[in-house]
Structures are given as C-alpha cells and as structure tokens.
Design a protein around this motif. Sequence first.
Motif, PDB file in Angstrom:
ATOM      1  N   LEU A 152       0.826  -1.211   0.000  1.00  0.00           N
ATOM      2  CA  LEU A 152       0.000   0.000   0.000  1.00  0.00           C
ATOM      3  C   LEU A 152       0.859   1.259   0.000  1.00  0.00           C
ATOM      4  CD1 LEU A 152      -2.818  -1.041   2.516  1.00  0.00           C
ATOM      5  CD2 LEU A 152      -2.958  -0.945   0.016  1.00  0.00           C
ATOM      6  N   SER A 153       1.996   1.207   0.681  1.00  0.00           N
ATOM      7  CA  SER A 153       2.881   2.379   0.689  1.00  0.00           C
ATOM      8  C   SER A 153       3.433   2.647  -0.707  1.00  0.00           C
ATOM      9  CB  SER A 153       4.027   2.177   1.684  1.00  0.00           C
ATOM     10  OG  SER A 153       5.003   1.268   1.199  1.00  0.00           O
ATOM     11  N   LEU A 154       3.711   1.593  -1.474  1.00  0.00           N
ATOM     12  CA  LEU A 154       4.190   1.781  -2.844  1.00  0.00           C
ATOM     13  C   LEU A 154       3.119   2.442  -3.707  1.00  0.00           C
ATOM     14  CD1 LEU A 154       6.078  -1.581  -3.547  1.00  0.00           C
ATOM     15  CD2 LEU A 154       7.060   0.644  -2.956  1.00  0.00           C
ATOM     16  N   LEU A 155       1.872   2.036  -3.505  1.00  0.00           N
ATOM     17  CA  LEU A 155       0.780   2.643  -4.268  1.00  0.00           C
ATOM     18  C   LEU A 155       0.609   4.107  -3.908  1.00  0.00           C
ATOM     19  CD1 LEU A 155      -1.937  -0.189  -4.197  1.00  0.00           C
ATOM     20  CD2 LEU A 155       0.017   0.098  -5.734  1.00  0.00           C
ATOM     21  N   MET A 156       0.720   4.416  -2.609  1.00  0.00           N
ATOM     22  CA  MET A 156       0.546   5.798  -2.171  1.00  0.00           C
ATOM     23  C   MET A 156       1.731   6.675  -2.568  1.00  0.00           C
ATOM     24  SD  MET A 156      -1.317   5.393   1.529  1.00  0.00           S
ATOM     25  CE  MET A 156      -2.862   4.450   1.666  1.00  0.00           C
ATOM     26  N   GLU A 157       2.899   6.063  -2.753  1.00  0.00           N
ATOM     27  CA  GLU A 157       4.041   6.811  -3.262  1.00  0.00           C
ATOM     28  C   GLU A 157       3.897   7.083  -4.754  1.00  0.00           C
ATOM     29  OE1 GLU A 157       7.419   4.424  -2.351  1.00  0.00           O
ATOM     30  OE2 GLU A 157       7.680   5.245  -0.342  1.00  0.00           O
ATOM     31  N   ALA A 158       3.258   6.151  -5.458  1.00  0.00           N
ATOM     32  CA  ALA A 158       3.150   6.259  -6.915  1.00  0.00           C
ATOM     33  C   ALA A 158       2.172   7.341  -7.345  1.00  0.00           C
ATOM     34  CB  ALA A 158       2.730   4.913  -7.509  1.00  0.00           C
ATOM     35  N   GLN A 159       1.149   7.605  -6.527  1.00  0.00           N
ATOM     36  CA  GLN A 159       0.123   8.580  -6.882  1.00  0.00           C
ATOM     37  C   GLN A 159      -0.222   9.425  -5.658  1.00  0.00           C
ATOM     38  OE1 GLN A 159      -1.217   9.163  -9.815  1.00  0.00           O
ATOM     39  NE2 GLN A 159      -0.350   7.440 -10.959  1.00  0.00           N
ATOM     40  N   PRO A 160      -0.494  10.719  -5.835  1.00  0.00           N
ATOM     41  CA  PRO A 160      -0.900  11.551  -4.693  1.00  0.00           C
ATOM     42  C   PRO A 160      -2.168  10.984  -4.040  1.00  0.00           C
ATOM     43  CG  PRO A 160      -0.427  12.909  -6.619  1.00  0.00           C
ATOM     44  CD  PRO A 160      -0.436  11.484  -7.091  1.00  0.00           C
ATOM     45  N   VAL A 161      -2.169  10.995  -2.718  1.00  0.00           N
ATOM     46  CA  VAL A 161      -3.331  10.516  -1.972  1.00  0.00           C
ATOM     47  C   VAL A 161      -4.219  11.717  -1.658  1.00  0.00           C
ATOM     48  CG1 VAL A 161      -4.107   9.271   0.066  1.00  0.00           C
ATOM     49  CG2 VAL A 161      -1.901   8.714  -0.970  1.00  0.00           C
ATOM     50  N   ARG A 162      -5.460  11.653  -2.063  1.00  0.00           N
ATOM     51  CA  ARG A 162      -6.381  12.767  -1.870  1.00  0.00           C
ATOM     52  C   ARG A 162      -7.631  12.301  -1.127  1.00  0.00           C
ATOM     53  NH1 ARG A 162      -4.163  16.585  -5.206  1.00  0.00           N
ATOM     54  NH2 ARG A 162      -2.943  15.799  -6.964  1.00  0.00           N
ATOM     55  N   ILE A 163      -8.362  13.258  -0.591  1.00  0.00           N
ATOM     56  CA  ILE A 163      -9.615  12.964   0.090  1.00  0.00           C
ATOM     57  C   ILE A 163     -10.727  12.889  -0.948  1.00  0.00           C
ATOM     58  CG2 ILE A 163     -11.294  13.798   1.792  1.00  0.00           C
ATOM     59  CD1 ILE A 163      -8.623  12.846   2.940  1.00  0.00           C
ATOM     60  N   ARG A 164     -11.607  11.922  -0.800  1.00  0.00           N
ATOM     61  CA  ARG A 164     -12.747  11.832  -1.707  1.00  0.00           C
ATOM     62  C   ARG A 164     -13.584  13.107  -1.615  1.00  0.00           C
ATOM     63  NH1 ARG A 164     -13.766   7.127  -4.092  1.00  0.00           N
ATOM     64  NH2 ARG A 164     -12.716   5.257  -3.309  1.00  0.00           N
ATOM     65  N   GLN A 165     -14.019  13.595  -2.741  1.00  0.00           N
ATOM     66  CA  GLN A 165     -14.803  14.822  -2.772  1.00  0.00           C
ATOM     67  C   GLN A 165     -16.039  14.712  -1.882  1.00  0.00           C
ATOM     68  OE1 GLN A 165     -15.853  16.055  -6.712  1.00  0.00           O
ATOM     69  NE2 GLN A 165     -17.113  17.776  -6.020  1.00  0.00           N
ATOM     70  N   SER A 166     -16.660  13.532  -1.861  1.00  0.00           N
ATOM     71  CA  SER A 166     -17.888  13.349  -1.078  1.00  0.00           C
ATOM     72  C   SER A 166     -17.636  13.407   0.422  1.00  0.00           C
ATOM     73  CB  SER A 166     -18.546  12.010  -1.443  1.00  0.00           C
ATOM     74  OG  SER A 166     -17.666  10.924  -1.162  1.00  0.00           O
ATOM     75  N   GLN A 167     -16.352  13.246   0.828  1.00  0.00           N
ATOM     76  CA  GLN A 167     -16.034  13.226   2.257  1.00  0.00           C
ATOM     77  C   GLN A 167     -15.291  14.482   2.701  1.00  0.00           C
ATOM     78  OE1 GLN A 167     -17.287  10.875   4.076  1.00  0.00           O
ATOM     79  NE2 GLN A 167     -18.081   9.831   2.258  1.00  0.00           N
ATOM     80  N   SER A 168     -15.127  15.458   1.812  1.00  0.00           N
ATOM     81  CA  SER A 168     -14.290  16.612   2.132  1.00  0.00           C
ATOM     82  C   SER A 168     -14.867  17.443   3.287  1.00  0.00           C
ATOM     83  CB  SER A 168     -14.087  17.486   0.899  1.00  0.00           C
ATOM     84  OG  SER A 168     -15.328  17.958   0.402  1.00  0.00           O
ATOM     85  N   HIS A 169     -16.202  17.603   3.338  1.00  0.00           N
ATOM     86  CA  HIS A 169     -16.802  18.401   4.408  1.00  0.00           C
ATOM     87  C   HIS A 169     -16.576  17.737   5.764  1.00  0.00           C
ATOM     88  CE1 HIS A 169     -19.509  21.008   6.592  1.00  0.00           C
ATOM     89  NE2 HIS A 169     -20.185  19.951   7.015  1.00  0.00           N
ATOM     90  N   GLU A 170     -16.798  16.424   5.824  1.00  0.00           N
ATOM     91  CA  GLU A 170     -16.599  15.712   7.088  1.00  0.00           C
ATOM     92  C   GLU A 170     -15.134  15.771   7.512  1.00  0.00           C
ATOM     93  OE1 GLU A 170     -18.067  13.750  10.391  1.00  0.00           O
ATOM     94  OE2 GLU A 170     -19.138  14.622   8.706  1.00  0.00           O
ATOM     95  N   MET A 171     -14.220  15.644   6.548  1.00  0.00           N
ATOM     96  CA  MET A 171     -12.803  15.705   6.886  1.00  0.00           C
ATOM     97  C   MET A 171     -12.410  17.088   7.372  1.00  0.00           C
ATOM     98  SD  MET A 171     -10.133  14.014   7.356  1.00  0.00           S
ATOM     99  CE  MET A 171     -10.619  12.460   6.602  1.00  0.00           C
ATOM    100  N   GLU A 172     -13.045  18.129   6.866  1.00  0.00           N
ATOM    101  CA  GLU A 172     -12.778  19.483   7.362  1.00  0.00           C
ATOM    102  C   GLU A 172     -13.142  19.604   8.840  1.00  0.00           C
ATOM    103  OE1 GLU A 172     -14.921  22.073   4.794  1.00  0.00           O
ATOM    104  OE2 GLU A 172     -13.519  21.835   3.119  1.00  0.00           O
TER     105      GLU A 172
END
Length: 274
Positions: A152-172
């Motif tokens: 999983l760390s290799l996958l997260m290194e390969a591509q930027p990890v972002r928050i799902r748009q649908s969860q952005s308000h809750e993450m805020e």
Amino acid sequence: MDGSVIGGAARDMVLGMQVEVLEAKLTQCWTGWRELDYRPAFNKLYFILDGEGWIKIEDRELYPEPGQVVLMPAHKQQSFSAISDRPFRKYWCHFTAITGQTDVFHWLDLPCSFAGLDRAVVEELFCELVSAHQDSSIAARLKEKAILLHILSLLMEAQPVRIRQSQSHEMERLTLIQRYVDEHLDQEMTLEELAEVLHLHPNYFSKYFKRHFGIPPLKYVSRKRMDHAKLLLKTTSRSVKEVAAATGFDDANYFSKTFRREVGFSPSEYRLNV
C-alpha cells in the motif's frame, strides 16, 4: 481540502490504520471467470502477471496489462470478466484497512490502477504475502500485515493521496479538531472544551471522535503531546522543564515519568539515543 494531498486529521487516521489480510493467492483464471455488479465488504488488490481481462469499478472500465496493480475498494460496485482464451494469471489479496471504525478507502481517493511500478519488487512482495498467508504461525500474521502495508505504501508513493470529494466536508470537521489539539498542546484540554470546538455534546463527541480516530479524545491528546515532546527533544536544545511546559505539563517530574511510560526512555535518555 477537496482535491488536496492529505494532511492533518486524514494523515493521523491513515497512520492509525489497522490492516488484516483475509485471503492471498496466486491464481490462473479460467475462461469463464466472470461476476457482475456486486459490492464486496472487503478491499481487493490484483497484481496482473499475464493474460487479458476486463474490470469495472463503479463507472470506470479497466483492461489491466501485465505488471499493473488494480485496487478495488470495499463497498464499491464491481464487475469482472475474462475476455479471451488468455485469461489473467494474477496474484490477488482480499483485505480490510480500518481507521477508527471505517474503511480507510471510504476517505481516500486513489486511482483504481497503478502502472510503472517496479515489477520485480511488487511480484516479490506478493509472493511473500501469499507464502506468509499460508503459514498459520503468529509471526506469519505479523509478516503479512507488514507486507500488505509495504504494498500500500508503494501505491501511495506512486500517486498523490487525496480525500474523496464526497467526504471533504466531514474531513474538514475532523481537521478542525485535530488542529485545535495541535495548537493547544501547551494548555490543559478537557473533553467538554474539545466537544465545544465542533458544537457537540461531550458524550456524542467522544463516540464521534473514537469512531473516526480509533481512540478516545483525551488519549489522542496525550499521544499528540508525546509526539510533540519527542520532536522538541530531537530538534531543539530546550531543557526538559521547557519541553514539559510546551506539552502541557506543569510538573517536569510528572512529565518525565509519563514520557518514560509512553516512550520507554526518560526525556534525557531519548535525546541521547535518537
């Protein structure tokens, strides 16, 4: 926060993620390999060795090539099928990745497929994962978790990890409380004070916080204090008394006892050994 690389609360949640390997195998698919429109309760990883096939995740269709890794998040509608007389030969893994009480991919927006990874490295990791999963020892259970986290760390290194748009308000909202804790580590914090940041009743806030971070609020505060104390001891020449004050301890002796209990060294020993 929408579309940004993760930090703050999301980072803390990922670092607290608990993984479990449910199945891991090397399989030669058959020409009738096919299932349509289902929603697994677990995450899936495919590492394609050779062959051809079709995979659909929600509305995205994929035709993975050898050397690619496919990530299929839990609870997303999925379909797959062989498309020729050369079906996939693949390593695959079913797993859970829980942060608090929620699957981490509920929050994270990662690509479904990953190309350009070091094929030899990834193949060796999957081979070791399958071997560990077939071993019933306790050591093997720990090893398979470590290997899955490495993948999983290799996958997260390969591509930027972002928050799902649908969860952005809750993450805020979660980041708001995380930032409040970080900005007040030198002060006493009560459950009632933390709950007020999100305008929630303390009892509900405590359950809400633990559901997302996996630990009670005040334990989280204590952990953040120790993390900050370690940083100050490593990167500054502040005295132990000053570090204690900067992390909310009026009594340097009590700070030292707490630090030893949580870290395994006294503050002075930690500074000398890191």
